[in-house]
Design an enzyme around this catalytic site. Structure first.
Site, PDB file in Angstrom:
ATOM      1  N   HIS A 202      28.791  39.892  45.482  1.00  0.00           N
ATOM      2  CA  HIS A 202      27.903  40.995  45.067  1.00  0.00           C
ATOM      3  C   HIS A 202      26.991  41.362  46.217  1.00  0.00           C
ATOM      4  CE1 HIS A 202      29.115  40.817  40.832  1.00  0.00           C
ATOM      5  NE2 HIS A 202      29.343  39.544  41.110  1.00  0.00           N
TER       6      HIS A 202
ATOM      7  N   TRP B 201      20.238  32.102  34.223  1.00  0.00           N
ATOM      8  CA  TRP B 201      20.449  33.532  34.498  1.00  0.00           C
ATOM      9  C   TRP B 201      19.113  34.250  34.690  1.00  0.00           C
ATOM     10  CZ3 TRP B 201      24.286  37.136  35.486  1.00  0.00           C
ATOM     11  CH2 TRP B 201      25.590  36.635  35.548  1.00  0.00           C
TER      12      TRP B 201
ATOM     13  N   HIS C 248      36.314  35.612  37.892  1.00  0.00           N
ATOM     14  CA  HIS C 248      36.097  34.298  37.274  1.00  0.00           C
ATOM     15  C   HIS C 248      37.285  33.834  36.445  1.00  0.00           C
ATOM     16  CE1 HIS C 248      32.028  33.816  38.689  1.00  0.00           C
ATOM     17  NE2 HIS C 248      31.764  35.048  38.300  1.00  0.00           N
TER      18      HIS C 248
ATOM     19  N   GLU D 230      33.850  34.758  31.955  1.00  0.00           N
ATOM     20  CA  GLU D 230      32.809  33.943  32.601  1.00  0.00           C
ATOM     21  C   GLU D 230      31.940  33.388  31.471  1.00  0.00           C
ATOM     22  OE1 GLU D 230      30.120  36.077  35.179  1.00  0.00           O
ATOM     23  OE2 GLU D 230      29.376  34.277  36.164  1.00  0.00           O
TER      24      GLU D 230
ATOM     25  N   GLY E  77      26.802  41.319  35.173  1.00  0.00           N
ATOM     26  CA  GLY E  77      25.696  40.789  34.375  1.00  0.00           C
ATOM     27  C   GLY E  77      26.209  39.719  33.434  1.00  0.00           C
TER      28      GLY E  77
ATOM     29  N   PHE F  37      18.118  33.564  38.115  1.00  0.00           N
ATOM     30  CA  PHE F  37      19.007  34.345  38.960  1.00  0.00           C
ATOM     31  C   PHE F  37      18.516  35.798  39.046  1.00  0.00           C
ATOM     32  CE2 PHE F  37      23.000  36.974  39.023  1.00  0.00           C
ATOM     33  CZ  PHE F  37      23.348  36.730  40.331  1.00  0.00           C
TER      34      PHE F  37
ATOM     35  N   HIS G 229      35.348  38.472  45.920  1.00  0.00           N
ATOM     36  CA  HIS G 229      34.390  38.566  44.805  1.00  0.00           C
ATOM     37  C   HIS G 229      32.992  38.168  45.276  1.00  0.00           C
ATOM     38  CE1 HIS G 229      33.502  38.305  40.297  1.00  0.00           C
ATOM     39  NE2 HIS G 229      32.367  37.994  40.904  1.00  0.00           N
TER      40      HIS G 229
ATOM     41  N   ASP H 173      30.919  34.694  44.973  1.00  0.00           N
ATOM     42  CA  ASP H 173      30.060  35.419  44.029  1.00  0.00           C
ATOM     43  C   ASP H 173      28.731  35.863  44.663  1.00  0.00           C
ATOM     44  OD1 ASP H 173      29.893  36.638  41.600  1.00  0.00           O
ATOM     45  OD2 ASP H 173      29.348  34.860  40.448  1.00  0.00           O
ATOM     46  N   ASP H 174      27.776  34.939  44.795  1.00  0.00           N
ATOM     47  CA  ASP H 174      26.445  35.286  45.318  1.00  0.00           C
ATOM     48  C   ASP H 174      25.956  34.194  46.265  1.00  0.00           C
ATOM     49  OD1 ASP H 174      25.992  37.577  43.330  1.00  0.00           O
ATOM     50  OD2 ASP H 174      26.330  35.878  41.995  1.00  0.00           O
TER      51      ASP H 174
ATOM     52  N   HIS I 143      35.034  41.564  35.754  1.00  0.00           N
ATOM     53  CA  HIS I 143      34.643  40.210  35.416  1.00  0.00           C
ATOM     54  C   HIS I 143      35.227  39.931  34.025  1.00  0.00           C
ATOM     55  CE1 HIS I 143      31.581  40.556  38.549  1.00  0.00           C
ATOM     56  NE2 HIS I 143      31.234  39.295  38.364  1.00  0.00           N
TER      57      HIS I 143
HETATM   58 ZN   LIG Z   1      30.426  38.079  39.978  1.00  0.00          ZN
END
Ligand SMILES: [Zn+2]
Ligand SMILES: *[C@@H]1O[C@H](CO)[C@@H](O)[C@H](O)[C@H]1NC(C)=O
Ligand SMILES: *[C@@H]1O[C@H](CO)[C@@H](O)[C@H](O)[C@H]1NC(C)=O
Ligand SMILES: *[C@@H]1O[C@H](CO)[C@@H](O)[C@H](O)[C@H]1NC(C)=O
Length: 503
Positions: A110, A197, A374, A349, A319, A200, A108, A431-432, A346
């Site tokens: 991105h 967010w 998640h 989350e 998103g 982000f 997972h 994730d990121d 997803h």
């Molecule tokens: Zn994700």
């Protein structure tokens, strides 16, 4: 009356205990604990003698860390924001061991947020990069001439700005700060979920201008795979909204070009590093997009899958979940696509129990999602937990992400603790990692192992999590088998290293 009943019950139970021999009590107690130990993730794994030696070393360090915090709760870093202790982790012996551990797959992540800010900065040394600094925001674009896109101040060549600055270090540090959410100022990262967010998404937008430039995209993916490889990750499933890459003269490629490029770069990487297994793509679309746009992206995924069947694992929506469309609103489009595409949605989350975003979990399960991204809220849904277990749907847990994106503060309260204790099908991912300056996978493993899992959770749990990452990947059975073999070889080297270096 209640008092009388309570004291009768007390007498009865006290009698019950004293009637039992101390040995019987000890045995029952041990049995209960053993039952839990076997139930947890890794509970069925039997370690070899060598693994047991390595495990003893690992657990000595883990217990030192946990005991120190148990006795001095103010030492416990994992109850604070990740950014406050991020740079200290490297000193931990447990971390150093985990960093060496072959970690199987990252399932997972991105695609545009997998590269560290340091490596992102190197991309800004490519020629013809223009910047628009305005109101604390940054836009980047590669171009032969001054870009046509609007800029509230003016487009300037990065190379000229850098050439003219007194302090290149400060200039580069400022650029770098736009590639990550990491900050040592509390006001930057403490805030409600919408605030974080927004920060982000700001990072996402800055990076866009870099990674959509075709030559930068090539370098970006290669460098990212290198960081994953160096973190001992063997295989990656990348979630990616397929972008129309651009050239210096402004030409835009069609969206099938990007997966072709990723395919080519991954192939090149595998030639350079033959013990890297490869990548697959999970095509994504913003869940806030219109239904027609979502349908178009699904069709694009079908087209790419036809051309590069081994590259496309499936489809997902991304998103902020609380603000996007719930899956149920997309039912006609999604049930239509089920025939030709696997889903990796997803889901859950969110901290908002009983809301439409929370119920995405139901639809992810019913739409046959192979894994759930998640599943943070799953713990509140016993029937859905049972369904996830029965259908063997893996939960992709990203602990650091959940901290940075404001779902949980003290990771001891992360539902992963329960998923691990119950032996749920769990995989760990990040994730990121580029957006928060974490390792591709080691940071998440380390925090999960020391901060979330039981103090007693040991090498068996780590090994099972690594095995899970292969088992729940979208690789076919033959490729899974090859990967298990490769893992086996790497694992034995790892065990020897732990004994030799840390023993
Ligand atoms: Zn994700
Ligand atoms: C926790 O943080 C403190 C300072 O904030 C640091 O000295 C210590 O090494 C950290 N411990 C770990 C295990 O990261
Ligand atoms: C950088 O500055 C030097 C001297 O000031 C100049 O010769 C050179 O052309 C400049 N390079 C760029 C890319 O602006
Ligand atoms: C733009 O650049 C690309 C890549 O260098 C090239 O293939 C294409 O022919 C160019 N297009 C135009 C209109 O010059």
């Amino acid at each position: 009356m209640a008092v009388i009943i309570a004291s009768v019950l007390f007498l009865l139970s006290a009698h019950d205990v004293t009637a039992k021999s101390a040995a019987d009590y000890a045995m029952e107690r041990a049995n209960l604990l053993a039952e839990e130990s076997e139930l947890q993730v890794g509970g069925n794994i039997r370690l070899t003698d060598e693994e047991n030696k390595a495990n003893d070393i690992l657990m000595r360090y883990k217990h030192d860390e946990v005991d120190d915090s148990f006795n001095n709760p103010n030492h416990f870093n994992f109850s604070r924001h990740y950014f406050t202790y991020k740079n200290d982790i490297i000193d931990s012996k447990v971390y150093q061991i985990i960093r060496r551990m072959p970690k199987g797959a990252a399932l997972h992540v991105h695609s545009s947020l997998i590269l560290s800010a340091d490596r992102m900065l190197e991309l800004t040394y490519l020629d013809h990069l223009y910047a628009c600094f305005a109101d604390g925001d940054l836009k980047l674009h590669f171009s032969e001439r001054v870009p046509q896109q609007p800029c509230t101040f003016k487009w300037q060549l990065i190379s000229e700005l850098r050439n003219n600055t007194e302090n290149i270090q400060a200039f580069d540090d400022n650029l770098k700060s736009h590639f990550t959410m990491y900050s040592d100022k509390e006001k930057d990262y403490e805030g409600d979920i919408n605030y974080v967010w927004k920060r982000f998404e700001k990072v996402v937008n800055v990076i866009k201008g870099l990674v959509e430039y075709r030559p930068a995209a090539e370098k970006f993916l290669y460098e990212a795979l290198k960081e994953f490889y160096e973190d001992n990750v063997m295989y990656v499933e990348l979630r990616s909204g397929l972008k129309a890459l651009y050239e210096l003269n402004g030409t835009r490629h069609d969206k099938v070009y990007m997966p072709r490029l990723y395919h080519r770069v991954a192939k090149q990487f595998k030639e350079d590093y033959p013990d890297f297994v490869g990548i697959k793509l999970i095509v994504t679309k913003q869940r806030s997009a219109g239904i027609d746009q979502i349908r178009n992206t699904i069709n694009l995924a079908r087209i790419v899958k036809q051309e590069l069947p081994e590259m496309v694992a499936g489809f997902d929506l991304v998103g902020q979940e609380d603000l996007g469309k719930p899956l149920i609103d997309l039912l006609p489009v999604l049930s239509d696509a089920m025939e030709d595409l696997n889903f990796y949605f997803h889901g859950g989350e969110t901290n908002w129990f009983g809301t439409v975003s929370d119920e995405n979990l139901v639809d992810a399960i019913l739409l046959g999602s192979k894994r759930i991204g998640h599943g943070y809220a799953l713990i509140k849904h016993p029937s859905l937990m049972a369904a996830v277990r029965n259908r063997d749907i893996a939960i992709e847990v990203n602990v650091v992400s959940n901290v940075v994106l404001s779902l949980v503060c003290d990771v001891r309260n992360h539902p992963l603790a329960t998923y691990l204790a119950l032996g749920m099908p769990v995989v760990l991912s990040s994730d990121d990692p580029g957006a928060w300056g974490a390792d591709p996978l080691s940071t998440d493993y380390y925090i999960a192992f020391v901060g979330v899992a039981s103090k007693k959770a040991d090498l068996r749990m780590l090994k099972q999590l690594v095995i899970n990452s292969i088992r729940y990947s979208s690789l076919d059975n033959k490729n899974k088998l090859d990967m298990y073999r490769l893992l086996h070889r790497k694992w034995n080297v790892f065990i020897e290293d732990v004994i030799r270096i840390f023993g």
